[in-house]
Each structure stands twice: as C-alpha cells, then as structure tokens.
Design a protein around this motif. Structure first.
Motif, PDB file in Angstrom:
ATOM      1  N   ASP A   1       0.864  -1.170   0.000  1.00 29.56           N
ATOM      2  CA  ASP A   1       0.000   0.000   0.000  1.00 29.56           C
ATOM      3  C   ASP A   1       0.907   1.227   0.000  1.00 29.56           C
ATOM      4  O   ASP A   1       1.525   1.562   1.015  1.00 29.56           O
ATOM      5  N   TYR A   2       0.986   1.885  -1.156  1.00 30.42           N
ATOM      6  CA  TYR A   2       1.866   3.036  -1.296  1.00 30.42           C
ATOM      7  C   TYR A   2       1.593   4.092  -0.223  1.00 30.42           C
ATOM      8  O   TYR A   2       2.524   4.613   0.391  1.00 30.42           O
ATOM      9  N   SER A   3       0.332   4.401   0.022  1.00 31.73           N
ATOM     10  CA  SER A   3      -0.012   5.450   0.995  1.00 31.73           C
ATOM     11  C   SER A   3       0.526   5.129   2.383  1.00 31.73           C
ATOM     12  O   SER A   3       1.025   6.019   3.080  1.00 31.73           O
TER      13      SER A   3
ATOM     14  N   VAL B   1       7.555   9.885  -2.039  1.00 30.29           N
ATOM     15  CA  VAL B   1       8.051   8.757  -2.843  1.00 30.29           C
ATOM     16  C   VAL B   1       9.335   8.196  -2.249  1.00 30.29           C
ATOM     17  O   VAL B   1       9.483   6.972  -2.123  1.00 30.29           O
TER      18      VAL B   1
ATOM     19  N   ALA C   1       8.494   6.317   0.938  1.00 30.08           N
ATOM     20  CA  ALA C   1       7.841   5.044   0.602  1.00 30.08           C
ATOM     21  C   ALA C   1       8.878   4.024   0.153  1.00 30.08           C
ATOM     22  O   ALA C   1       8.846   2.865   0.584  1.00 30.08           O
TER      23      ALA C   1
ATOM     24  N   GLU D   1       2.597  10.309  -7.985  1.00 32.09           N
ATOM     25  CA  GLU D   1       3.474   9.742  -6.959  1.00 32.09           C
ATOM     26  C   GLU D   1       3.557   8.223  -7.007  1.00 32.09           C
ATOM     27  O   GLU D   1       4.651   7.663  -7.026  1.00 32.09           O
ATOM     28  N   GLU D   2       2.424   7.557  -6.975  1.00 32.89           N
ATOM     29  CA  GLU D   2       2.453   6.100  -6.886  1.00 32.89           C
ATOM     30  C   GLU D   2       3.086   5.477  -8.131  1.00 32.89           C
ATOM     31  O   GLU D   2       3.843   4.515  -8.038  1.00 32.89           O
ATOM     32  N   GLU D   3       2.793   6.023  -9.294  1.00 27.43           N
ATOM     33  CA  GLU D   3       3.420   5.509 -10.514  1.00 27.43           C
ATOM     34  C   GLU D   3       4.925   5.766 -10.497  1.00 27.43           C
ATOM     35  O   GLU D   3       5.707   4.929 -10.933  1.00 27.43           O
TER      36      GLU D   3
ATOM     37  N   TRP E   1       6.662   3.097  -8.307  1.00 22.98           N
ATOM     38  CA  TRP E   1       6.871   1.794  -8.945  1.00 22.98           C
ATOM     39  C   TRP E   1       7.846   1.893 -10.069  1.00 22.98           C
ATOM     40  O   TRP E   1       8.499   0.969 -10.447  1.00 22.98           O
TER      41      TRP E   1
END
Length: 158
Positions: free
Chosen positions: A81-83, A121, A124, A153-155, A158
C-alpha cells in the motif's frame, strides 16, 4: 504529408514529419502502448528513436519499462500500500527532507507540491526496501520522474 502512419525514410519537410510522428504515436496509443511494446517491439523502438511527443512521454516510458506487469508482480509478492509506505515513519526522513529542499531549486515547475511528493516517494521507497533505504542522489531521479509524470506519486514509486 503522407496519410498513413508509416514515416518516410527521408525526413523531408520538418513540420510534415512532426505531424506524421504525432499521428503515428496517437495510433499506437489507441492500439495500446503496452500491447504494441509486447507484440511489436521493433515498431515501438523505431518510433521511440524518432521522438516521443511530450504529452505521451510518461505513458511510453511506462510501456517501455513494462510498468503494468511489474506492478502486478510486485503486488503478487506481497501486498503493498503506497499510501501506508509514504506515510510511515522512516529513519531516513530527515535526510530526505534536507535533500528535497536542494532538489531542482532552479526549476520553477518543481515547486513545494513537487518537493512534498518527492519526500513521499523517497520515504515510501525507503520503507519498502529497508536494505537500500535512501541514497543521496535518489532525489534527482525521483524528482525528474515526478516532473515527467505530472506528479503521479504512486506511478513514480513503482
């Protein structure tokens, strides 16, 4: 200008060439960049070598890196879970914050929102891979990806 998506070998009129390239990328996008990369890698590489329109650059990068399949594989290994990773405490937080303030100070587009995303980022990642944690210089790689991705952010993570 030619009406099909195949580009002529002779660049000819630069404005025509640019228009043809734009049309070709739009057609590849409609097919699906991931699908084109998987099934026609030489075609994908040929067009990438001739230039990628700025508005499609992030999507092309993700296709070239096989982002969807890597994301599925990473989430298959363990639930991520990125968050949660971005919001969790990290022993690297202080250094990340210091480096974020130094990142792309001369780039007006890299504003405080970008710096906050950069911190998220990097934090994380440090939490996701504690063996690596955070290394000085990651801030510039992540910062560039945030600029190109439009601050996704999430992209970027990864």
């Amino acid at each position: 200008c030619a009406s099909d998506v195949e580009l002529a070998e002779d660049p000819g009129d630069e404005s025509c060439r640019h228009e043809e390239l734009q049309d070709a990328w739009q057609n590849l996008h409609k097919i699906g960049l991931d699908e084109v990369y998987r099934s026609q890698p030489e075609t994908f590489r040929k067009y990438a070598a001739r230039g990628v329109p700025a508005e499609l650059r992030w999507e092309v990068w993700k296709a070239a890196l096989r982002y969807p399949s890597k994301l599925s594989a990473a989430n298959g290994e363990r639930h991520v879970d990125y968050s949660e990773l971005a919001g969790a405490e990290s022993s690297w937080r202080r250094l990340i914050t210091v480096d974020a303030r130094r990142t792309f100070r001369e780039v007006p587009r890299f504003d405080e929102d970008h710096r906050q995303s950069l911190q998220n980022v990097c934090t994380a990642y440090a939490n996701w891979d504690p063996e690596v944690g955070y290394c000085q210089g990651m801030n510039f790689v992540v910062g560039l990806l945030l600029l190109v991705s439009g601050r996704r952010e999430e992209e970027t993570f990864w």
